[in-house]
Each structure stands twice: as structure tokens, then as C-alpha cells.
Design a protein around this motif. Structure first.
Motif, PDB file in Angstrom:
ATOM      1  N   LYS A   1       0.820  -1.214   0.000  1.00  0.00           N
ATOM      2  CA  LYS A   1       0.000   0.000   0.000  1.00  0.00           C
ATOM      3  C   LYS A   1       0.852   1.261   0.000  1.00  0.00           C
ATOM      4  CE  LYS A   1      -3.647   2.447   2.503  1.00  0.00           C
ATOM      5  NZ  LYS A   1      -4.593   2.431   3.649  1.00  0.00           N
TER       6      LYS A   1
ATOM      7  N   ALA B   1      -7.501   0.066  -3.314  1.00  0.00           N
ATOM      8  CA  ALA B   1      -8.388   1.197  -3.619  1.00  0.00           C
ATOM      9  C   ALA B   1      -9.355   0.767  -4.714  1.00  0.00           C
ATOM     10  CB  ALA B   1      -7.575   2.403  -4.074  1.00  0.00           C
TER      11      ALA B   1
ATOM     12  N   ASP C   1     -10.890   6.864  -4.679  1.00  0.00           N
ATOM     13  CA  ASP C   1     -10.464   6.330  -3.378  1.00  0.00           C
ATOM     14  C   ASP C   1      -8.944   6.446  -3.218  1.00  0.00           C
ATOM     15  OD1 ASP C   1     -13.027   5.641  -2.618  1.00  0.00           O
ATOM     16  OD2 ASP C   1     -12.876   3.589  -3.400  1.00  0.00           O
ATOM     17  N   LEU C   2      -8.210   6.148  -4.290  1.00  0.00           N
ATOM     18  CA  LEU C   2      -6.753   6.227  -4.222  1.00  0.00           C
ATOM     19  C   LEU C   2      -6.306   7.687  -4.075  1.00  0.00           C
ATOM     20  CD1 LEU C   2      -4.044   4.837  -4.273  1.00  0.00           C
ATOM     21  CD2 LEU C   2      -4.128   4.829  -6.781  1.00  0.00           C
TER      22      LEU C   2
ATOM     23  N   GLU D   1      -6.628   8.702  -0.585  1.00  0.00           N
ATOM     24  CA  GLU D   1      -5.516   8.139   0.194  1.00  0.00           C
ATOM     25  C   GLU D   1      -4.268   9.009   0.027  1.00  0.00           C
ATOM     26  OE1 GLU D   1      -4.994   5.643   2.233  1.00  0.00           O
ATOM     27  OE2 GLU D   1      -6.791   4.403   2.085  1.00  0.00           O
TER      28      GLU D   1
END
Length: 204
Positions: free
Chosen positions: A6, A45, A50-51, A54
Motif C-alpha cells: 500500500k 483502492a 479512493d486512491l 488516500e
């Protein structure tokens, strides 16, 4: 190629979003840059949005950590604002990708994602403005004072400044040439600006 890390994914996405903007990048492009398939990325993600969230959370956390000491020592006066301004300048001077991410956002990038400045920037700026509200002259808006410091930092680090004594750069100068070679001079100006904004208005 196995399970994707991640932290590595966020680091790669940060670089690509900073270079191309949210709208110019794709999840597949980011997956290819990590050497993993899109399925591995989806495990971390589900969507590009969503990514991106992050990435922006990671940038915000890094800024918080860099500002931690200055925030702890902050006093609601001109010296406190200078302390925060110095830490803010140091962070963004050392993290050009973070600066680029915000720059893309101000130009309308990632319009389909909730505004990150509302989530991360405005709460801190409002908190600082509230703390100095009773310390600035009546003709100085504390919100504009705080934002003016940030605008100056963002603007200087993005475009630099040309002094009247500077030679006009050659029109074909490499785009990779540093834009902000006089950080110390700019920091001095920033302190003077803060002093002036805290100074009482001249008497008629």
C-alpha cells in the motif's frame, strides 16, 4: 507479481497525480507504474477517487507531522504566525509533489472528488485566524492574513520571483531550472509582511 504494498502504491500514485493531475491519470496507469495488475490495485483502492483520497490524506498527514513542533509552540501573535509560516514554507519547499497536487486542484482538477481544501486546509486556517482575531489591527481581516501567508508561499514556490536587478532569463531556458533560488530572501520578506499586517494603522 504478488500482493501490492500500500505504501508503495500511494507513493507511486502521489508522483503520477502530481505530474499529470487526477484527471490526467488513470488507475491502470498507476497500476502499470507499480508493476502490478489492476486487480491488485483494486484490493487497496476500489476506484481512482479512493486512491486520490488516500494520497491527499497521506500528504496532509506528512504536513501535520512537519508542522507539529510549530503548532505546539504557536502563540497568538506575529511571532507565532512567523513560526507557522516558516514551517509551512519549509514543508512545501521540500515536498514539490505536495505543492503540485494542490496546484492541480486549484485549476479545477478532480472536480468530481470532494474538495480537499475544505477538508484539510480550511479547518486549520480558520483555527489560526480565530486565535489571532483579537491581536490584529481592526482594519486587518485575520482570515485574509492567514491566507495571504499561504498564497505567498504557494505562489513563490510555484513561480519564483524576478527582481529588477535580475537578468531576463533566456526564453528557451530549461523548464527544470529551479524556480525558487532565494528562499532566505523570500522568508525575510514574509516576516516583514507579517510584521506590517500586525502593525496598527497610521494615525491621521
Amino acid at each position: 507479481m504478488g500482493e501490492i504494498d500500500k505504501d508503495r502504491l500511494v507513493e507511486t500514485a502521489t508522483r503520477i497525480f502530481a505530474e499529470l493531475g487526477y484527471d490526467g491519470a488513470s488507475l491502470q496507469m498507476i497500476a502499470d507504474a507499480t508493476g502490478h495488475g489492476i486487480g491488485s490495485v483494486h484490493q487497496v483502492a476500489a476506484t481512482k477517487a479512493d486512491l486520490y483520497r488516500e494520497v491527499m490524506q497521506h500528504v496532509h498527514t506528512a504536513e501535520d507531522k512537519a508542522m507539529e513542533d510549530a503548532v505546539a509552540r504557536f502563540t497568538s501573535d506575529r511571532e507565532g504566525i512567523k513560526l507557522l509560516a516558516d514551517a509551512f514554507l519549509d514543508f512545501y519547499a521540500g515536498h514539490p509533489q505536495a505543492l503540485a497536487l494542490w496546484q492541480h486542484g486549484w485549476m479545477g482538477d478532480a472536480a468530481d472528488v470532494a474538495r480537499m481544501d475544505v477538508l484539510y486546509v480550511q479547518p486549520r486556517s480558520a483555527q489560526i485566524a480565530d486565535k489571532i482575531r483579537d491581536r490584529v489591527p481592526p482594519d486587518v481581516d485575520p482570515d485574509y492574513l492567514v491566507w495571504s501567508v499561504m498564497w505567498c508561499v504557494y505562489g513563490f514556490l510555484n513561480t519564483g520571483a524576478v527582481h529588477t536587478s535580475d537578468e531576463i532569463p533566456h526564453r528557451h531556458a530549461p523548464s527544470s531550472a529551479p524556480r525558487h533560488t532565494d528562499l532566505a530572501g523570500f522568508q525575510t520578506f514574509l516576516h516583514v509582511m507579517i510584521d506590517r499586517l500586525f502593525a496598527p494603522p497610521p494615525q491621521p
